[in-house]
Design an enzyme around this catalytic site. Sequence first.
Site, mmCIF file in Angstrom:
data_model
loop_
_atom_site.group_PDB
_atom_site.id
_atom_site.type_symbol
_atom_site.label_atom_id
_atom_site.label_comp_id
_atom_site.label_asym_id
_atom_site.label_seq_id
_atom_site.Cartn_x
_atom_site.Cartn_y
_atom_site.Cartn_z
ATOM 1 N N GLY A 102 -7.733 9.024 0.057
ATOM 2 C CA GLY A 102 -8.135 9.761 1.257
ATOM 3 C C GLY A 102 -8.395 11.235 1.035
ATOM 4 O O GLY A 102 -8.490 12.003 1.993
ATOM 5 N N GLY A 120 -11.180 2.784 1.531
ATOM 6 C CA GLY A 120 -10.656 3.174 2.837
ATOM 7 C C GLY A 120 -11.743 3.853 3.645
ATOM 8 O O GLY A 120 -12.548 3.217 4.332
ATOM 9 N N GLY A 121 -11.821 5.177 3.532
ATOM 10 C CA GLY A 121 -12.742 5.977 4.340
ATOM 11 C C GLY A 121 -14.182 5.492 4.343
ATOM 12 O O GLY A 121 -14.828 5.444 5.396
ATOM 13 N N SER A 181 -10.711 7.172 -2.834
ATOM 14 C CA SER A 181 -11.934 7.955 -2.627
ATOM 15 C C SER A 181 -13.167 7.335 -3.294
ATOM 16 O O SER A 181 -14.001 8.045 -3.859
ATOM 17 C CB SER A 181 -11.734 9.393 -3.107
ATOM 18 O OG SER A 181 -10.726 10.014 -2.327
ATOM 19 N N HIS A 220 0.855 -1.193 0.000
ATOM 20 C CA HIS A 220 0.000 0.000 0.000
ATOM 21 C C HIS A 220 0.893 1.246 0.000
ATOM 22 O O HIS A 220 1.966 1.252 0.613
ATOM 23 C CB HIS A 220 -0.918 -0.013 1.230
ATOM 24 C CG HIS A 220 -1.982 1.041 1.169
ATOM 25 N ND1 HIS A 220 -1.727 2.350 1.448
ATOM 26 C CD2 HIS A 220 -3.294 0.974 0.824
ATOM 27 C CE1 HIS A 220 -2.846 3.056 1.292
ATOM 28 N NE2 HIS A 220 -3.816 2.240 0.918
ATOM 29 N N GLU A 250 -3.987 2.394 -7.435
ATOM 30 C CA GLU A 250 -4.375 3.474 -6.530
ATOM 31 C C GLU A 250 -3.588 4.755 -6.814
ATOM 32 O O GLU A 250 -2.436 4.879 -6.381
ATOM 33 C CB GLU A 250 -4.100 3.049 -5.083
ATOM 34 C CG GLU A 250 -4.853 1.810 -4.655
ATOM 35 C CD GLU A 250 -5.225 1.893 -3.192
ATOM 36 O OE1 GLU A 250 -6.414 1.889 -2.907
ATOM 37 O OE2 GLU A 250 -4.319 2.005 -2.348
HETATM 38 P P1 PGA Z 1 -9.742 5.985 0.541
HETATM 39 O O1 PGA Z 1 -8.524 4.970 0.766
HETATM 40 O O2 PGA Z 1 -10.904 5.163 0.035
HETATM 41 O O3 PGA Z 1 -9.990 6.575 1.882
HETATM 42 O O4 PGA Z 1 -9.300 6.967 -0.473
HETATM 43 C C1 PGA Z 1 -8.211 4.030 -0.212
HETATM 44 C C2 PGA Z 1 -6.932 3.314 0.142
HETATM 45 O O5 PGA Z 1 -6.035 3.893 0.751
HETATM 46 O O6 PGA Z 1 -6.789 2.122 -0.141
#
Ligand code: PGA
Length: 231
Positions: free
Chosen positions: A164, A214-215, A195, A101, A158
Site C-alpha cells: 500500500g 490491493g490498490g 504495490s 495477511h 509480501e
Molecule cells: P497493495 O496491497 O497492492 O495495495 O500494495 C497488496 C496487499 O496488501 O496484498
Amino acid sequence: MHSKLLVANWKSHKTISEATQWLEDFNSAVVTWPKEVVAVLCPPMPFLASLHHDLQQFPKLLDQLQLGVQDISPFPLGSYTGAVSAQQVLDFGAKYAVVGHSERRKYFRETNHDVALKVDQALEAGLTPIICLDEPYFLSQLTALNPDSLSKCVIAYEPLEAIGTGDSQPVNEVVSAVTQIRHHFGQAPVIYGGSVDLGNIQDYLEVTDGVLVGGASLEAGEFAQLITSVK
Ligand code: PGA
C-alpha cells in the site's frame, strides 16, 4: 508458460453497489483473457453471495474469475460467534481463502498458530489457502506451518514496506526471497504482493507464479489491464 495467478484483494473497501458496478465494468473491460491467467477476486465477505450470483450473467468471466475470501475462521462450524467458517463460504462460490495477511497479523493480532489453524480449516473444506508471509518474518512464519499441507497452498510473499505504499520491492530482492521459499517448500506456487501495478507486473510475473494486488484491483479497468497485459 505455466499459469499465472492474479489475486485481487479489495480489503475493507467498497459498498455493495460499487462492488456490483465493478463486476459489470470489469466484464466490459476484459476483451480477451490470456489463457494462462487465472484471477481470484477477494471481496469483503458480505458481498460474496451477491457477486457469485451476478457472475453467472457473465459467461466470459465464469471459468477465469474465481472468488475467494480475505480471511476465514480458524474453527469449523459451531458456536464461534461472529466467525465465518470455511465450509460456509463454499456454497457462495469461494475457491480460495487468503490467510495470514499482514494486516490481519498486525491489526487483529493473528499469530502463526491462528494462521496454521485457518490453513487446516480451509484445506479441510476444499478451499485453496493463499498464505501471506511478510518480510522480514517470512521464514519463521513459513516454518510454523505444517510442511505436508503446503503443497496444496499458494504462498504470497509480501514485504511489509511495499504494501500500500507505492514502493514495490526491487525484483532482485523478490527473487532472493522466492528462492528461499522454494528451497524450503518447493511444491507450492509463490506469488508476490506489494504495490503491484501496470508498470511493474511483468517484472514480478517473470520471477513468480503470480501477484496479489490491493490498490490496483479497486478500479475494474485497471485490474482488467493488469490481466490483459500478461504475456
Ligand atoms: P497493495 O496491497 O497492492 O495495495 O500494495 C497488496 C496487499 O496488501 O496484498
